[in-house]
Design a protein around this motif. Structure first.
Motif, short mmCIF file in Angstrom:
data_model
loop_
_atom_site.label_atom_id
_atom_site.label_comp_id
_atom_site.label_asym_id
_atom_site.label_seq_id
_atom_site.Cartn_x
_atom_site.Cartn_y
_atom_site.Cartn_z
N SER A 105 0.82 -1.20 0.00
CA SER A 105 0.00 0.00 0.00
C SER A 105 0.86 1.25 0.00
O SER A 105 2.03 1.24 0.39
CB SER A 105 -0.92 -0.01 1.22
N HIS A 106 0.26 2.33 -0.48
CA HIS A 106 0.94 3.62 -0.48
C HIS A 106 0.77 4.28 0.89
O HIS A 106 -0.32 4.27 1.43
CB HIS A 106 0.33 4.53 -1.55
N MET A 107 1.85 4.82 1.38
CA MET A 107 1.77 5.51 2.65
C MET A 107 2.46 6.86 2.53
O MET A 107 3.40 7.00 1.75
CB MET A 107 2.44 4.69 3.74
N LYS A 108 1.98 7.82 3.30
CA LYS A 108 2.65 9.11 3.34
C LYS A 108 3.46 9.18 4.62
O LYS A 108 2.94 8.87 5.69
CB LYS A 108 1.63 10.25 3.31
N ALA A 109 4.70 9.57 4.49
CA ALA A 109 5.56 9.67 5.67
C ALA A 109 6.22 11.04 5.69
O ALA A 109 6.38 11.67 4.64
CB ALA A 109 6.62 8.58 5.63
N ARG A 110 6.55 11.48 6.87
CA ARG A 110 7.28 12.75 7.01
C ARG A 110 8.59 12.47 7.75
O ARG A 110 8.57 11.88 8.82
CB ARG A 110 6.43 13.76 7.76
N VAL A 111 9.68 12.89 7.13
CA VAL A 111 11.00 12.75 7.76
C VAL A 111 11.49 14.15 8.13
O VAL A 111 11.52 15.03 7.27
CB VAL A 111 12.00 12.08 6.78
N VAL A 112 11.82 14.34 9.40
CA VAL A 112 12.33 15.63 9.86
C VAL A 112 13.79 15.47 10.25
O VAL A 112 14.12 14.61 11.06
CB VAL A 112 11.51 16.17 11.04
N VAL A 113 14.65 16.26 9.63
CA VAL A 113 16.08 16.22 9.92
C VAL A 113 16.47 17.52 10.61
O VAL A 113 16.25 18.61 10.06
CB VAL A 113 16.89 16.04 8.61
N THR A 114 17.00 17.40 11.83
CA THR A 114 17.38 18.60 12.60
C THR A 114 18.83 18.49 13.05
O THR A 114 19.36 17.39 13.19
CB THR A 114 16.49 18.74 13.85
N LEU A 115 19.45 19.62 13.25
CA LEU A 115 20.83 19.63 13.76
C LEU A 115 20.86 19.11 15.19
O LEU A 115 19.95 19.38 15.98
CB LEU A 115 21.38 21.06 13.74
N LYS A 116 21.92 18.37 15.52
CA LYS A 116 22.08 17.91 16.90
C LYS A 116 22.35 19.09 17.81
O LYS A 116 22.86 20.13 17.37
CB LYS A 116 23.24 16.92 16.98
N ASN A 117 22.03 18.92 19.10
CA ASN A 117 22.35 19.96 20.08
C ASN A 117 23.84 20.23 20.09
O ASN A 117 24.63 19.29 20.02
CB ASN A 117 21.92 19.52 21.49
N GLY A 118 24.20 21.50 20.17
CA GLY A 118 25.61 21.86 20.24
C GLY A 118 26.22 22.16 18.88
O GLY A 118 27.29 22.74 18.82
N VAL A 119 25.54 21.76 17.80
CA VAL A 119 26.05 22.08 16.47
C VAL A 119 25.62 23.50 16.12
O VAL A 119 24.44 23.83 16.24
CB VAL A 119 25.50 21.08 15.43
N LEU A 120 26.58 24.31 15.71
CA LEU A 120 26.27 25.70 15.37
C LEU A 120 25.29 25.78 14.20
O LEU A 120 25.39 24.99 13.26
CB LEU A 120 27.54 26.46 15.01
N ASP A 121 24.36 26.74 14.26
CA ASP A 121 23.38 26.91 13.19
C ASP A 121 23.37 28.38 12.76
O ASP A 121 22.50 29.15 13.18
CB ASP A 121 22.01 26.46 13.68
N PRO A 122 24.32 28.79 11.92
CA PRO A 122 24.39 30.20 11.52
C PRO A 122 23.14 30.67 10.77
O PRO A 122 22.71 31.82 10.91
CB PRO A 122 25.62 30.26 10.62
N GLN A 123 22.52 29.75 10.01
CA GLN A 123 21.29 30.10 9.28
C GLN A 123 20.17 30.44 10.27
O GLN A 123 19.46 31.44 10.10
CB GLN A 123 20.89 28.90 8.43
N GLY A 124 20.04 29.64 11.32
CA GLY A 124 19.05 29.91 12.36
C GLY A 124 19.31 31.25 13.04
O GLY A 124 18.39 32.02 13.29
N LYS A 125 20.61 31.52 13.32
CA LYS A 125 20.99 32.78 13.96
C LYS A 125 20.61 33.96 13.07
O LYS A 125 20.16 35.01 13.55
CB LYS A 125 22.49 32.80 14.23
N ALA A 126 20.83 33.81 11.76
CA ALA A 126 20.50 34.89 10.82
C ALA A 126 19.00 35.15 10.81
O ALA A 126 18.55 36.31 10.80
CB ALA A 126 20.97 34.52 9.42
N ILE A 127 18.20 34.08 10.85
CA ILE A 127 16.74 34.23 10.87
C ILE A 127 16.31 34.94 12.15
O ILE A 127 15.46 35.84 12.13
CB ILE A 127 16.07 32.84 10.76
N GLU A 128 16.94 34.54 13.28
CA GLU A 128 16.66 35.17 14.57
C GLU A 128 16.89 36.69 14.48
O GLU A 128 16.04 37.48 14.91
CB GLU A 128 17.66 34.58 15.57
N GLY A 129 18.04 37.06 13.93
CA GLY A 129 18.36 38.49 13.78
C GLY A 129 17.38 39.19 12.86
O GLY A 129 16.93 40.31 13.16
#
Lengths: 98, 98
Positions: A19-43
């Motif tokens: 059967s066909h199924m719909k799935a969602r995969v979420v990939v996130t940075l681990k804690n402690g890994v710098l996220d400059p893109q996130g920081k830019a959005i915050e600013g």
């Protein structure tokens, strides 16, 4: 027990064996890994006057349609996809919802 | 009615008047919008031998920490953030889970 017979027929029906199924995969940075893109959005949000945002971390989401015998085998395929391609497991976590 | 009095006290407590909340914003392409990145992932998964994947569409996820009086006001801030910055509402949908 007509209901039980019908349910048994449904399980044996070969047309429903995959059967066909719909799935969602979420990939996130681990804690402690710098996220400059996130920081830019915050600013940027602060500059735009959106109040109350303390921190932003950006990740990726994949909406996948999978064909499989059941949810367990589809999840196994998606785990393989994450390990091989979708996530960099050195710095990223993944979560599969099916 | 001691329970009701206690609940009323909690609402009036200034230390709980603003709280930190974690929210997840998911931004996905609208139906009908081409997703070449998703198509590339689909092709790559086939090349890597991951079976059963029919289609992939990629989106973005933002894990946001917000401070607000309550969930409703935090959600209003996040809606503003989506409309102004996080999503291109011409081609993307957004979904806020708080």
């Amino acid at each position: 027990m007509p209901f039980v017979r019908k349910a048994a027929n449904r399980v044996a029906n070969p047309r429903e064996s995959s059967s066909h199924m719909k799935a969602r995969v979420v990939v996130t940075l681990k804690n402690g890994v710098l996220d400059p893109q996130g920081k830019a959005i915050e600013g940027a949000l602060k500059s735009l006057g959106v109040a109350g945002v303390d921190s932003v971390r950006q990740g990726k989401v994949f909406d996948v349609e999978v064909t499989g015998a059941d949810a367990a085998s589809a999840k196994a395929q998606l785990t393989a996809a994450c390990e091989k391609l979708l996530a960099n497991t050195v710095i990223e976590n993944y979560q599969i919802d099916i």
